[in-house]
Motif scaffolding. Structure first.
Motif, mmCIF file in Angstrom:
data_model
loop_
_atom_site.group_PDB
_atom_site.id
_atom_site.type_symbol
_atom_site.label_atom_id
_atom_site.label_comp_id
_atom_site.label_asym_id
_atom_site.label_seq_id
_atom_site.Cartn_x
_atom_site.Cartn_y
_atom_site.Cartn_z
ATOM 1 N N ILE A 11 11.332 26.962 10.683
ATOM 2 C CA ILE A 11 12.181 25.882 11.185
ATOM 3 C C ILE A 11 13.528 25.988 10.484
ATOM 4 O O ILE A 11 13.631 25.768 9.279
ATOM 5 C CB ILE A 11 11.561 24.493 10.929
ATOM 6 C CG1 ILE A 11 10.071 24.489 11.283
ATOM 7 C CG2 ILE A 11 12.334 23.432 11.697
ATOM 8 C CD1 ILE A 11 9.743 24.799 12.706
ATOM 9 N N ALA A 36 12.548 27.704 15.292
ATOM 10 C CA ALA A 36 13.187 26.522 15.875
ATOM 11 C C ALA A 36 14.510 26.265 15.177
ATOM 12 O O ALA A 36 14.596 26.383 13.939
ATOM 13 C CB ALA A 36 12.286 25.295 15.742
ATOM 14 N N SER A 37 15.531 25.936 15.932
ATOM 15 C CA SER A 37 16.812 25.559 15.336
ATOM 16 C C SER A 37 17.641 24.810 16.369
ATOM 17 O O SER A 37 17.391 24.892 17.573
ATOM 18 C CB SER A 37 17.593 26.777 14.838
ATOM 19 O OG SER A 37 18.168 27.486 15.920
ATOM 20 N N TYR A 59 11.194 21.601 17.227
ATOM 21 C CA TYR A 59 10.226 22.185 16.300
ATOM 22 C C TYR A 59 8.799 21.707 16.553
ATOM 23 O O TYR A 59 7.823 22.389 16.192
ATOM 24 C CB TYR A 59 10.624 21.908 14.847
ATOM 25 C CG TYR A 59 10.466 20.477 14.395
ATOM 26 C CD1 TYR A 59 9.253 20.020 13.897
ATOM 27 C CD2 TYR A 59 11.538 19.586 14.444
ATOM 28 C CE1 TYR A 59 9.103 18.709 13.467
ATOM 29 C CE2 TYR A 59 11.390 18.271 14.021
ATOM 30 C CZ TYR A 59 10.166 17.846 13.530
ATOM 31 O OH TYR A 59 10.025 16.551 13.114
ATOM 32 N N THR A 75 15.543 24.102 6.683
ATOM 33 C CA THR A 75 16.639 23.282 7.203
ATOM 34 C C THR A 75 17.522 22.808 6.050
ATOM 35 O O THR A 75 17.179 22.993 4.880
ATOM 36 C CB THR A 75 16.062 22.057 7.931
ATOM 37 O OG1 THR A 75 15.234 21.322 7.011
ATOM 38 C CG2 THR A 75 15.234 22.479 9.128
ATOM 39 N N ILE A 83 10.162 16.927 9.010
ATOM 40 C CA ILE A 83 9.517 18.145 9.485
ATOM 41 C C ILE A 83 8.286 18.462 8.644
ATOM 42 O O ILE A 83 7.218 18.801 9.175
ATOM 43 C CB ILE A 83 10.508 19.325 9.465
ATOM 44 C CG1 ILE A 83 11.711 19.022 10.359
ATOM 45 C CG2 ILE A 83 9.827 20.613 9.893
ATOM 46 C CD1 ILE A 83 12.857 19.999 10.200
#
Length: 341
Positions: A11, A36-37, A59, A75, A83
């Protein structure tokens, strides 16, 4: 029959997410399932580079996949908590970039979620896998310098970091971003997770003038229950002409010896007609096309913990203590006096 590789979701697709994804791709025990971004373009590029099947800006899509066993949270500092909690609640093992969280309440939320789920979790204090630091720990633990009494740690960045590398610099400080590594290491070297008091001072102005509302530099002195004292310095307004991105130094003074760890140049110097620089090679080097260094070793350690069901080197209780010290440092900055940890 060989076991299936550990499915991993990353992530965040910035500098650290890119290195984490490369480390996963280089580990034969692991498989990068997805990235994921926000925005999603960075996730797509990183996933394509390592042939991961999923790229998304949501995410939670990765958390619902049965083939994801480990989630790496890479992140910005202030975005770890939600998250990490969601990943733990989904039953996924966790590797969270440092610091674990930027306040104690959030750290406790993550730890509670991990304990409820019974999953493996570690903060990525990857400097413990730099060989010279691990060797220093072994010598100190063996009594080579006697009982540690004093420590000094400096981690100072070029101004490129808060002004160009990070789009979220005003959501953090040089202490959260830089001293978190040093606080982890010094506590590890001292063998002491019982800091009791801190006094911190900071300076502002250079970054404020550029519209980035965060301190230029912070110094903090921390007293431990053992009587040892440590000073932590973090600054990120070095000129961009400085030959290395990070000026990093740690000293530990014992009752009859001293350890110095100067990681300014990583033993490499390069001069060209336009610059003189010290490239960084300890943490995230790419060797012969393969992600290597301390970060890759930390990722591999957590993958191994998932495979073998063993405890990580860095307990979450210790990560909470690092957050507690940083929280006290910032409370001291705000109050102008010493505060309890």
């Amino acid at each position: 029959m060989a076991e299936q590789p550990v499915g991993v979701a990353v992530i965040g697709a910035g500098v650290m997410g890119t290195a984490h994804a490369g480390a996963v791709a280089a580990d034969p025990r692991a498989r990068l399932v997805g990235v994921a971004s926000v925005p999603v373009d960075a996730a797509r590029a990183l996933a394509a580079r390592h042939r991961a099947p999923v790229a998304t800006d949501d995410y939670t899509r990765l958390l619902t996949r049965e083939d994801v066993a480990l989630v790496i949270v890479a992140t910005p500092d202030h975005l770890h908590t939600e998250i990490a909690v969601a990943a733990a609640e989904a039953g996924k093992a966790l590797l969270v970039e440092k610091p674990l969280a930027t306040n104690l309440a959030d750290a406790d939320r993550v730890i509670a979620a991990v304990e409820r789920a019974g999953v493996t979790a570690m903060t990525s204090f990857n400097h413990r896998w730099i060989p010279s630091y691990a060797e220093a720990k072994a010598h100190i633990a063996a009594g080579a310098i006697g009982r540690p009494r004093l420590a000094y740690a400096r981690k100072n960045d070029r101004i490129h970091v808060p002004t160009q590398m990070l789009t979220w610099a005003e959501r953090t400080t040089p202490a959260w971003f830089l001293s978190s590594h040093d606080i982890d290491l010094v506590c590890w070297f001292l063998g002491d997770d019982t800091a009791v008091e801190t006094f911190a001072t900071g300076v502002r102005g250079v970054l404020d003038a550029q519209g980035i509302q965060t301190p230029d530099a912070i110094q903090a002195q921390v007293r431990f229950a053992s009587g040892a004292v440590a000073t932590f310095e973090s600054c990120w307004i070095y000129p961009d002409t400085y030959p290395t991105m990070t000026d990093s130094f740690i000293e530990v003074v014992g009752e009859h010896g001293v350890v110095h760890l100067d990681r300014k140049d990583d033993q490499l110097e390069i001069a060209t007609p336009t610059e003189f620089r010290y490239p960084r090679t300890s943490i995230m080097p790419v060797l012969h096309g393969v992600q290597a260094g301390a970060l890759a070793l930390a990722v591999g350690h957590v993958v191994g913990c998932v495979v073998d069901d063993t405890e990580p080197l860095v307990p979450l209780a210790h990560s909470r203590h690092v957050t507690a010290i940083l929280d006290a440092i910032h409370r001291s900055l705000d109050s102008g006096g010493s505060v309890a940890v």
